[in-house]
Design an enzyme around this catalytic site. Structure first.
Site, short mmCIF file in Angstrom:
data_model
loop_
_atom_site.label_atom_id
_atom_site.label_comp_id
_atom_site.label_asym_id
_atom_site.label_seq_id
_atom_site.Cartn_x
_atom_site.Cartn_y
_atom_site.Cartn_z
N TYR A 191 0.86 -1.19 0.00
CA TYR A 191 0.00 0.00 0.00
C TYR A 191 0.89 1.23 0.00
O TYR A 191 1.87 1.30 0.75
CB TYR A 191 -0.89 0.01 1.26
CG TYR A 191 -1.76 1.24 1.36
CD1 TYR A 191 -3.05 1.24 0.85
CD2 TYR A 191 -1.28 2.41 1.95
CE1 TYR A 191 -3.85 2.37 0.91
CE2 TYR A 191 -2.07 3.55 2.02
CZ TYR A 191 -3.35 3.52 1.50
OH TYR A 191 -4.14 4.65 1.57
N GLU B 59 -3.66 7.46 -4.13
CA GLU B 59 -3.60 6.18 -3.42
C GLU B 59 -3.32 5.04 -4.39
O GLU B 59 -4.06 4.87 -5.37
CB GLU B 59 -4.92 5.94 -2.70
CG GLU B 59 -4.89 4.76 -1.76
CD GLU B 59 -6.24 4.54 -1.07
OE1 GLU B 59 -7.27 4.43 -1.77
OE2 GLU B 59 -6.26 4.49 0.17
#
Ligand code: ADP
Ligand code: MG
Length: 398
Positions: A119, A207
């Site tokens: 991530y 993101e």
């Protein structure tokens, strides 16, 4: 403003960020040819909606099949078959709410052989006032769950605007992700490119979930979500053109068209106010007297009759609105303009709920006279306190 994954990846590609090849399609008939142009031999068919959790999502229609909004295909024919099942159907994910989102577009992307999923996000850290990286070895899954259950697995640090992005930032990311060898170099390069894209395009959120290491040892952005700072959009007409209004609340789209600051809320009292501070105070006092505002709406300082009419229409179009409070302090804005706008709007759309109007400031007597002479069923109020009590009482009685 948010954009689709395929649009986000096109922007990242322009900045030299490693992303897979892919083609956006709106028609299943062209999906096979689109996939055939990709390297293959595995293809991924991805629903393009402004919501995450697509992979684990489910379609409302049985014909879409049991798989989620991100599907693996082993041939261009299979990619086309999956595309036909998904287009036009409604995908429900943890982020769409129960109503789901209609899938009007797909991204057919070259399939990667994933060794590891990470991530990585860039965002504006309000506390430090700096742009921050957030990274975790726990990619692919919901980062909210990781933050809740194993917060130690999330590493974050901000970038000093005086120095800008430095190689040590990329090395810190590599360390947090346990990367070694050539992957460290790739992380340094990636961090620099993502940061450059973030600042150049005035992003509010970037993101990448997942960022992957593929089986050849290459780092790649497999998903991309970008949110832009609305206040900076005027500097980026190319970005503003990516807006997909079918993904937004129609009331907010309409408000943006008329340059109104509008946010839909859950309550029952529609508010039309000039000035953000007064709008906040109006919402507070409605709550104080026991009701909830249906919206935040600031018509701004120099509103015209047309703008006021548009604002009034947006409020009355909301089926949750049981009463309307117009609260205007006429400074630059003149009370008679507001009065004319309200009357024009009521004549056009009708008035089925109680309406309380509180006017103060420039041309207030003229404004009050216009409303009094209009013959409309308007409850006049003397001050903000009086206005809030009157609208709450009128809604409770109705
Ligand atoms: P979402 O976050 O909305 O579920 P993603 O783009 O993250 O959508 O896709 C979900 C999962 O599907 C990823 O975590 C990854 O495992 C897999 N995936 C997505 N794109 C590809 C691709 N191009 N090749 C291989 N696997 C992919
Ligand atoms: Mg994802």
């Amino acid at each position: 403003m948010n954009i689709h994954e395929y649009q986000a990846k096109a922007i990242l590609r322009d900045f030299g960020v490693p992303v897979s090849l892919g083609v956006a399609v709106t028609d299943a008939a062209v999906a096979e040819a689109a996939a055939a142009n990709l390297p293959g031999p595995v293809y991924v068919v991805k629903a393009q909606i402004h919501a995450g959790g697509r992979g684990k999502g489910t379609f409302k229609e049985a014909e879409a099949g049991p798989a989620g909004g991100v599907r693996i295909a082993r041939s261009p024919q299979e990619a086309a078959a999956e595309a036909a099942k998904m287009l036009g159907k409604t995908l429900v994910t943890v982020q769409t709410g129960a109503a789901g989102k209609q899938v009007n577009q797909l991204y057919i992307e070259d399939g990667s052989a994933i060794a590891k999923e990470f991530y990585l996000a860039l965002l504006v850290d309000r506390e430090s006032g700096e742009i921050a990286f957030v990274v975790s070895t726990e990619g692919g899954m919901s980062i909210e769950e990781v933050a809740h259950n194993t917060p130690e697995k999330i590493v974050s640090f901000s970038v000093d605007p005086a120095t800008g992005i430095m190689p040590h930032h990329g090395r810190a990311i590599a360390a947090a992700l346990n990367l070694s060898g050539n992957a460290v170099k790739q992380a340094v390069d990636l961090a620099e490119k993502l940061f450059t894209a973030f600042t150049a395009k005035d992003m509010a959120l970037l993101e990448i979930n997942p960022l992957i290491l593929d089986n050849t040892g290459a780092l790649k952005c497999l998903d991309a979500k970008i949110g832009f700072d609305d206040n900076a959009l005027f500097r980026h007409p190319d970005i503003a053109a990516l807006r997909d209004v079918s993904e937004e609340d129609p009331k907010e789209t309409e408000a943006a068209k008329h340059d109104l600051s509008y946010v839909a809320l859950d309550g029952t009292i529609g508010c039309m106010v000039n000035g953000a501070g007064l709008a906040m105070a109006t919402m507070d006092i409605i709550k104080l007297y026991g009701a909830e505002p249906a919206n935040f709406l600031d018509v701004g300082g120099g509103a015209t009759t047309e703008k006021v009419t548009a604002a009034f229409k947006i409020i009355t179009a909301d089926p949750h609105v049981q009463g309307i409070l117009v609260n205007i302090f006429g400074g630059i804005m003149k009370c008679d303009v507001i009065a004319e706008g309200v009357i024009a709007a009521v004549k056009e759309v009708g008035l089925e709920v109680p309406l309380v109007v509180r006017l103060e400031g420039t041309n207030v007597e003229l404004g009050k006279a216009i409303i009094a002479e209009s013959g409309l069923n308007v409850i006049a109020a003397d001050d903000l306190d009086d206005a809030a009590q009157k609208i709450v009482a009128a809604v409770k009685k109705a």
